[in-house]
Motif scaffolding. Structure first.
Motif, PDB file in Angstrom:
ATOM      1  N   ILE A 110       0.543  -1.347  -0.143  1.00 52.90           N
ATOM      2  CA  ILE A 110       0.165  -0.265   0.130  1.00 52.90           C
ATOM      3  C   ILE A 110       0.821   1.476   0.392  1.00 52.90           C
ATOM      4  N   TYR A 111       1.927   0.802   0.263  1.00 56.59           N
ATOM      5  CA  TYR A 111       2.909   2.183   0.800  1.00 56.59           C
ATOM      6  C   TYR A 111       3.556   2.795  -0.863  1.00 56.59           C
ATOM      7  N   LEU A 112       4.235   1.440  -1.050  1.00 57.85           N
ATOM      8  CA  LEU A 112       5.076   1.653  -2.450  1.00 57.85           C
ATOM      9  C   LEU A 112       3.582   2.047  -3.673  1.00 57.85           C
ATOM     10  N   HIS A 113       1.758   1.567  -3.222  1.00 57.23           N
ATOM     11  CA  HIS A 113       1.230   2.443  -4.145  1.00 57.23           C
ATOM     12  C   HIS A 113       1.005   3.394  -4.016  1.00 57.23           C
ATOM     13  N   ASP A 114       1.274   3.852  -2.916  1.00 54.24           N
ATOM     14  CA  ASP A 114       0.128   4.962  -2.878  1.00 54.24           C
ATOM     15  C   ASP A 114       1.429   6.633  -3.122  1.00 54.24           C
ATOM     16  N   GLN A 115       2.858   5.657  -3.337  1.00 53.75           N
ATOM     17  CA  GLN A 115       4.218   6.419  -3.610  1.00 53.75           C
ATOM     18  C   GLN A 115       4.124   6.766  -4.760  1.00 53.75           C
ATOM     19  N   ASN A 116       3.990   5.785  -5.631  1.00 48.61           N
ATOM     20  CA  ASN A 116       3.597   5.951  -7.016  1.00 48.61           C
ATOM     21  C   ASN A 116       5.430   4.781  -7.656  1.00 48.61           C
ATOM     22  N   ASP A 117       5.735   4.273  -7.428  1.00 46.77           N
ATOM     23  CA  ASP A 117       6.796   3.697  -7.030  1.00 46.77           C
ATOM     24  C   ASP A 117       7.115   2.198  -7.536  1.00 46.77           C
ATOM     25  N   LEU A 118       5.963   2.070  -8.780  1.00 49.49           N
ATOM     26  CA  LEU A 118       6.101   0.762  -9.256  1.00 49.49           C
ATOM     27  C   LEU A 118       6.827   0.219  -9.986  1.00 49.49           C
ATOM     28  N   LYS A 119       8.347   0.428 -10.160  1.00 47.43           N
ATOM     29  CA  LYS A 119       9.245  -0.754  -9.842  1.00 47.43           C
ATOM     30  C   LYS A 119       9.611  -1.267  -8.515  1.00 47.43           C
ATOM     31  N   LYS A 120       9.626  -0.854  -7.541  1.00 51.54           N
ATOM     32  CA  LYS A 120      10.066  -1.556  -6.490  1.00 51.54           C
ATOM     33  C   LYS A 120       8.961  -2.576  -6.119  1.00 51.54           C
ATOM     34  N   LEU A 121       7.161  -1.966  -6.264  1.00 49.47           N
ATOM     35  CA  LEU A 121       6.318  -2.933  -6.316  1.00 49.47           C
ATOM     36  C   LEU A 121       5.999  -3.804  -6.491  1.00 49.47           C
ATOM     37  N   ASN A 122       6.420  -3.923  -7.761  1.00 52.42           N
ATOM     38  CA  ASN A 122       6.668  -5.052  -8.594  1.00 52.42           C
ATOM     39  C   ASN A 122       7.408  -6.099  -8.644  1.00 52.42           C
ATOM     40  N   GLN A 123       8.621  -5.413  -8.039  1.00 51.77           N
ATOM     41  CA  GLN A 123       9.958  -6.383  -7.249  1.00 51.77           C
ATOM     42  C   GLN A 123       9.005  -7.045  -6.197  1.00 51.77           C
ATOM     43  N   LEU A 124       8.633  -6.081  -5.106  1.00 49.75           N
ATOM     44  CA  LEU A 124       7.818  -6.521  -4.487  1.00 49.75           C
ATOM     45  C   LEU A 124       6.961  -7.685  -4.232  1.00 49.75           C
ATOM     46  N   ASN A 125       6.403  -7.625  -5.332  1.00 48.50           N
ATOM     47  CA  ASN A 125       5.202  -8.082  -5.611  1.00 48.50           C
ATOM     48  C   ASN A 125       5.135 -10.218  -5.613  1.00 48.50           C
ATOM     49  N   LYS A 126       6.394 -10.166  -6.558  1.00 47.01           N
ATOM     50  CA  LYS A 126       7.045 -11.776  -6.796  1.00 47.01           C
ATOM     51  C   LYS A 126       7.386 -11.998  -5.111  1.00 47.01           C
ATOM     52  N   LYS A 127       7.969 -11.144  -4.472  1.00 47.74           N
ATOM     53  CA  LYS A 127       8.854 -11.851  -3.543  1.00 47.74           C
ATOM     54  C   LYS A 127       6.900 -12.534  -2.482  1.00 47.74           C
ATOM     55  N   VAL A 128       5.714 -11.777  -2.263  1.00 47.81           N
ATOM     56  CA  VAL A 128       4.762 -11.632  -1.945  1.00 47.81           C
ATOM     57  C   VAL A 128       4.435 -12.901  -2.450  1.00 47.81           C
ATOM     58  N   VAL A 129       4.374 -13.609  -3.554  1.00 49.32           N
ATOM     59  CA  VAL A 129       4.003 -14.291  -4.298  1.00 49.32           C
ATOM     60  C   VAL A 129       4.761 -15.667  -3.957  1.00 49.32           C
ATOM     61  N   ILE A 130       5.571 -15.065  -4.098  1.00 47.62           N
ATOM     62  CA  ILE A 130       6.455 -17.110  -2.684  1.00 47.62           C
ATOM     63  C   ILE A 130       5.926 -17.016  -1.851  1.00 47.62           C
ATOM     64  N   ALA A 131       6.122 -15.975  -0.773  1.00 56.20           N
ATOM     65  CA  ALA A 131       5.470 -15.957   0.880  1.00 56.20           C
ATOM     66  C   ALA A 131       4.520 -16.148   0.415  1.00 56.20           C
ATOM     67  N   LEU A 132       2.940 -16.604   0.146  1.00 55.30           N
ATOM     68  CA  LEU A 132       1.699 -16.508   0.070  1.00 55.30           C
ATOM     69  C   LEU A 132       1.722 -17.939  -0.270  1.00 55.30           C
ATOM     70  N   LYS A 133       2.312 -18.762  -0.960  1.00 52.11           N
ATOM     71  CA  LYS A 133       2.811 -20.306  -2.045  1.00 52.11           C
ATOM     72  C   LYS A 133       2.703 -21.066  -0.830  1.00 52.11           C
ATOM     73  N   SER A 134       4.189 -19.844   0.250  1.00 47.93           N
ATOM     74  CA  SER A 134       4.441 -21.260   1.432  1.00 47.93           C
ATOM     75  C   SER A 134       3.608 -21.564   2.468  1.00 47.93           C
ATOM     76  N   TYR A 135       2.363 -20.217   2.902  1.00 44.45           N
ATOM     77  CA  TYR A 135       1.600 -20.620   3.761  1.00 44.45           C
ATOM     78  C   TYR A 135       0.133 -22.191   2.945  1.00 44.45           C
ATOM     79  N   ASN A 136      -0.452 -22.433   4.146  1.00 46.99           N
ATOM     80  CA  ASN A 136      -1.631 -22.799   3.994  1.00 46.99           C
ATOM     81  C   ASN A 136      -3.028 -23.075   5.206  1.00 46.99           C
ATOM     82  N   ARG A 137      -3.302 -21.373   6.058  1.00 50.86           N
ATOM     83  CA  ARG A 137      -3.743 -21.256   6.660  1.00 50.86           C
ATOM     84  C   ARG A 137      -5.335 -20.343   6.428  1.00 50.86           C
ATOM     85  N   ARG A 138      -6.158 -21.232   7.077  1.00 46.58           N
ATOM     86  CA  ARG A 138      -7.130 -20.439   6.747  1.00 46.58           C
ATOM     87  C   ARG A 138      -7.909 -18.916   7.103  1.00 46.58           C
TER      88      ARG A 138
END
Length: 484
Positions: free
Chosen positions: A125-153
């Protein structure tokens, strides 16, 4: 001038401890929700996320993350890198750190998956509001990896928000096609795990992705092959109905599109932050009503929240109601930029035939007999042949109750029939009954029952069953009835 500039800076410094405390309170609620398996605490955090977002700063977010995460956590380094101070690397004195935050947080405390993903969401949210899309795109790749590693409701509500910002980032970077594979994979995983919130979020994101690239057939296939969960938040349901309305309108199914648009308007959250969505849904509904041959009510255009944005659609409605082709063409030229921005320009172009039909209907009511040449002149058509074709099509569609004399070249209107001898009152009455039944069913589903009474009844039932079981056991053991 220097005093004016330094005042806001002082205010930010004064508010920073309060902001850090607010972030830590959200962290505590997330942990409480994870330990108690109660999503109400997460929903409470999301209700307060809007005000927090508007005053979020890199300094407060940096200190909150640095205090909460252990030093040896693998995600801490890149999270802090994304929220560093603008003037370079950030260094926090150990004394200030111990003063502002709890020292035990820097120890061996384990970070829960819910807290980890929520922290990623705050950085997104912070990077999106700062319009820093390059950093946000790199962060999203790591977020996807983190989401795949968890399985909790207990992660479902947070994951749905995270996927929204991932899709939004790719939309702003104009990378719509590459993100589809990840969204489809997330949809499959959420379906297998019965994660309704993430499933609903990914379905709406995929539909938006297909509509932005004009892949209407793929969007229609997705709707047919997936089942949208109805137990999710109203904002997701409203968004889903809006995309359904746009898909069905493009496919010329105007009656279903009208129902979906009305459902989207009714499901829209009642807050000032949903005004933009309400405007878009109302604009689409007005165009669909005009394509159906109906004229929207004037009260729709007098709503204070919608009045200014509906000025082009009011002009189009006037042109269709009057059946004036010249007025319709001038209105289309005047507001073409606004209609294209709303993605309704191609739908409004289809109204040309409706304008002509309305003009012919007005002429049929004004003249019992009129030549095709006069129709051509009054409606500014190209030739008498095109006028004859349009009149014949209007008669076939039931717009006119008339007949054409092809030999002499005129249109003869028939006598007006009683509307109650037709099926129109029955159809209107049936539509009202369906609306009342759906409203009743939605109200029943939204009802909440007190838990205490149910628990007391359940406890009494369990006690009675235990007494019956004890009685049966006693009777089987012996013939003494002292127990009774």
């Amino acid at each position: 001038m220097s005093e004016v500039i330094s005042k806001p800076e002082l205010n930010n410094v004064d508010l920073e401890p309060l902001l850090i405390e607010e972030i830590n309170n959200d962290f505590n609620l997330i942990e409480k929700s994870a330990t108690n398996f109660d999503p109400r605490y997460i929903l409470r955090v999301f209700r307060e996320l809007g005000p927090l977002r508007r005053k979020l700063t890199s300094e407060a977010l940096y200190k909150a993350i640095d205090a909460k995460y252990p030093n040896d956590h693998p995600n801490k380094a890149y999270l802090l890198d994304n929220v560093r101070y603008e003037n370079g690397s950030m260094e926090i004195d150990e004394g200030d750190r111990d003063k502002d935050n709890d020292v035990e947080m820097q120890g061996d405390q384990e970070i829960l998956p819910e807290l980890d993903i929520f922290t990623h969401l705050l950085v997104q949210i912070y990077l999106h509001d700062q319009n820093d899309l390059k950093k946000l795109n790199q962060l999203n790749k790591k977020v996807v990896i983190a989401l795949k590693s968890y399985n909790r409701r207990t992660l479902d509500f947070i994951a749905s928000k995270v996927w929204f910002y991932i899709a939004r980032t790719n939309e702003l970077l104009n990378k719509l096609v590459p993100i589809r594979s990840e969204l489809l994979l997330a949809l499959r995983t959420a379906t297998l795990r019965h994660d309704n919130e993430t499933r609903a979020s990914t379905i709406t994101l995929l539909l938006r992705n297909y509509l932005l690239t004009n892949d209407i057939s793929q969007a229609s296939n997705l709707v047919e092959k997936t089942e949208f969960p109805t137990t999710v938040s109203n904002s997701l349901v409203a968004r889903y109905y809006y995309y359904l309305a746009r898909i069905t309108a493009i496919q010329l199914n105007y009656s279903d599109a009208h129902e979906f648009a009305i459902s989207a308007i009714r499901k829209s959250p009642q807050s000032k932050f949903s005004t933009g969505f309400l405007q878009s849904a109302t604009k689409l509904n007005i165009v669909v009503e005009l394509l159906m041959g109906d004229i929207p009510e004037l009260s729709t255009f007098r709503d204070p929240l919608l009045e200014q944005s509906l000025v082009p659609y009011l002009a189009v409605t006037k042109a269709v109601r009057l059946g004036d082709l010249n007025l319709f063409s001038s209105t289309l030229d005047k507001y073409s930029a606004t209609l294209k921005k709303d993605d309704n320009y191609n739908l409004v172009l289809r109204l040309r035939q409706n304008v002509i039909k309305t003009g012919i209907r007005i002429l049929s009511l004004s003249y019992s007999k009129i030549s095709l040449r006069d129709i051509c002149i009054k409606l500014h058509l190209d030739s008498e042949l095109s006028a004859e074709y349009i009149v014949a099509k209007a008669i076939r569609d039931g717009v006119l109750d008339a007949e054409i004399n092809h030999e002499e070249g005129f249109m003869q209107s028939k006598e007006l029939l009683d509307v109650y001898s037709t099926k129109e009152p029955q159809e209107i009455y049936d539509a009202r009954i369906k609306f009342c039944m759906s409203l009743h069913n939605d109200s029943v589903k939204a009802m909440r029952y007190p838990m205490n009474n149910n628990r007391i009844n359940l406890k009494n039932d369990l006690e009675s069953k235990e007494r019956e079981q004890d009685l049966l056991n006693y009777l089987q053991d012996g013939s003494d009835f002292d127990f009774i």
